[in-house]
Design an enzyme around this catalytic site. Sequence first.
Site, PDB file in Angstrom:
ATOM      1  N   HIS A  15       4.717   0.206   0.200  1.00 58.65           N
ATOM      2  CA  HIS A  15       5.484  -0.561   1.179  1.00 58.65           C
ATOM      3  C   HIS A  15       4.669  -1.724   1.730  1.00 58.65           C
ATOM      4  O   HIS A  15       3.439  -1.767   1.588  1.00 58.65           O
ATOM      5  CB  HIS A  15       6.023   0.331   2.296  1.00 58.65           C
ATOM      6  CG  HIS A  15       4.982   1.137   3.003  1.00 58.65           C
ATOM      7  ND1 HIS A  15       4.401   2.270   2.463  1.00 58.65           N
ATOM      8  CD2 HIS A  15       4.389   0.977   4.208  1.00 58.65           C
ATOM      9  CE1 HIS A  15       3.528   2.776   3.299  1.00 58.65           C
ATOM     10  NE2 HIS A  15       3.480   2.004   4.371  1.00 58.65           N
ATOM     11  N   HIS A  36       0.840  -1.205   0.000  1.00 62.83           N
ATOM     12  CA  HIS A  36       0.000   0.000   0.000  1.00 62.83           C
ATOM     13  C   HIS A  36       0.874   1.254   0.000  1.00 62.83           C
ATOM     14  O   HIS A  36       2.051   1.217   0.345  1.00 62.83           O
ATOM     15  CB  HIS A  36      -0.922   0.035   1.228  1.00 62.83           C
ATOM     16  CG  HIS A  36      -0.185   0.138   2.527  1.00 62.83           C
ATOM     17  ND1 HIS A  36       0.493  -0.915   3.091  1.00 62.83           N
ATOM     18  CD2 HIS A  36      -0.016   1.186   3.377  1.00 62.83           C
ATOM     19  CE1 HIS A  36       1.045  -0.535   4.229  1.00 62.83           C
ATOM     20  NE2 HIS A  36       0.769   0.742   4.432  1.00 62.83           N
ATOM     21  N   ARG A  53       4.676   6.599  13.892  1.00 64.89           N
ATOM     22  CA  ARG A  53       4.688   7.175  12.540  1.00 64.89           C
ATOM     23  C   ARG A  53       4.088   8.565  12.542  1.00 64.89           C
ATOM     24  O   ARG A  53       3.015   8.773  13.117  1.00 64.89           O
ATOM     25  CB  ARG A  53       3.883   6.305  11.577  1.00 64.89           C
ATOM     26  CG  ARG A  53       3.979   6.796  10.125  1.00 64.89           C
ATOM     27  CD  ARG A  53       3.108   5.997   9.178  1.00 64.89           C
ATOM     28  NE  ARG A  53       1.772   6.558   9.096  1.00 64.89           N
ATOM     29  CZ  ARG A  53       0.702   5.894   8.646  1.00 64.89           C
ATOM     30  NH1 ARG A  53       0.821   4.651   8.255  1.00 64.89           N
ATOM     31  NH2 ARG A  53      -0.462   6.485   8.593  1.00 64.89           N
ATOM     32  N   ASP A 113       0.446   4.934   1.911  1.00 62.32           N
ATOM     33  CA  ASP A 113      -0.354   5.290   3.094  1.00 62.32           C
ATOM     34  C   ASP A 113      -1.614   6.087   2.748  1.00 62.32           C
ATOM     35  O   ASP A 113      -1.567   7.065   1.992  1.00 62.32           O
ATOM     36  CB  ASP A 113       0.506   6.081   4.093  1.00 62.32           C
ATOM     37  CG  ASP A 113       1.438   5.151   4.855  1.00 62.32           C
ATOM     38  OD1 ASP A 113       1.116   3.949   4.982  1.00 62.32           O
ATOM     39  OD2 ASP A 113       2.504   5.622   5.297  1.00 62.32           O
TER      40      ASP A 113
HETATM   41  C1  SIN Z   1       3.000   1.474   7.692  1.00 58.72           C
HETATM   42  O1  SIN Z   1       2.367   0.878   6.828  1.00 58.72           O
HETATM   43  O2  SIN Z   1       2.949   2.704   7.778  1.00 58.72           O
HETATM   44  C2  SIN Z   1       3.844   0.695   8.671  1.00 58.72           C
HETATM   45  C3  SIN Z   1       4.926  -0.080   8.035  1.00 58.72           C
HETATM   46  C4  SIN Z   1       5.577  -1.030   9.001  1.00 58.72           C
HETATM   47  O3  SIN Z   1       4.925  -1.471   9.972  1.00 58.72           O
HETATM   48  O4  SIN Z   1       6.738  -1.386   8.788  1.00 58.72           O
END
Ligand code: SIN
Length: 276
Positions: A238, A105, A253, A107
């Site tokens: 990611h 995805h 985050r 974000d």
């Molecule tokens: C995310 O998708 O923002 C988190 C990525 C992660 O947990 O490494």
Amino acid sequence: MDNSRGITVTPLPQSLGATVSDVDVREGLSPDAVKTLHDAWHRHQVLFFPQLNLTQEEHIAFGSVFGELSAVSPAKDDYRNLKKIGPKGEIFVLDSADKRADVWHSDVSFTKVPPIGSLLSMKVCPDKGGDTIWSNQYAAYDALSPAMRSLVNGLDAEHGRSTTGSSIHPVVLRHTVTGRPALYVSRGFTARIVGFTAIESEGLLALLFRHCEQPEFQTRWKWHAGDAVLWDNRCTMHYAVNDYGDAARQIHRVTIYSPGVVSAATGQQTAAVKAA
Ligand code: SIN
């Protein structure tokens, strides 16, 4: 390797990503340092800062160097009801006990004006497993055949799931700074191609997801507590690898929007872009 202005940027040997060292977030960043970091972010798409050990205040200040932070979920980006900390709730706490991001995805792409970046700070990580993988969506676009590029160039897609609300975005996003086209579809959030029949949409999305998820477009980070990673949501996707069983994994985050987006949506003043 670029070590102008005291900051060392070392490109990784994969399709995207660079490690960055000698960044002094505690002393405040000079305008030259900010420029070096912006240039590196736009060039390498994902920047890895080993052992930056950000405090909450530093995390907010450092994220604000790249844009405006979502403070009170103006764009409903809190679809998972995540715990938020920081004076205005700028920091999302992503805990493996709640939900794992083990699907490709970009974000909160289901929001009307999605974030341009995200900055993670690893707090607790498993000894084994729990890596994150990023994909280079410029390279994915460039690797399509000319015929497929001309098909996808004019298309829009709906992003969203039943729990999130939805928004329409171009399938090929032209990056606002670099001007480069990137494929902006993901298995996590892209639901359908606008104007296509259900069968056409399913078929084309399956092809594009499979194409984007090829290892040739990827880089992967083995985390240690204290590492920070900044990425560009406009030209990467990611995937958080879910291979660590019941071990604890907790990340903080901040989600970064173009300057003006959050304050326009909330009417609130958010942390200013900090250039000194
Ligand atoms: C995310 O998708 O923002 C988190 C990525 C992660 O947990 O490494």
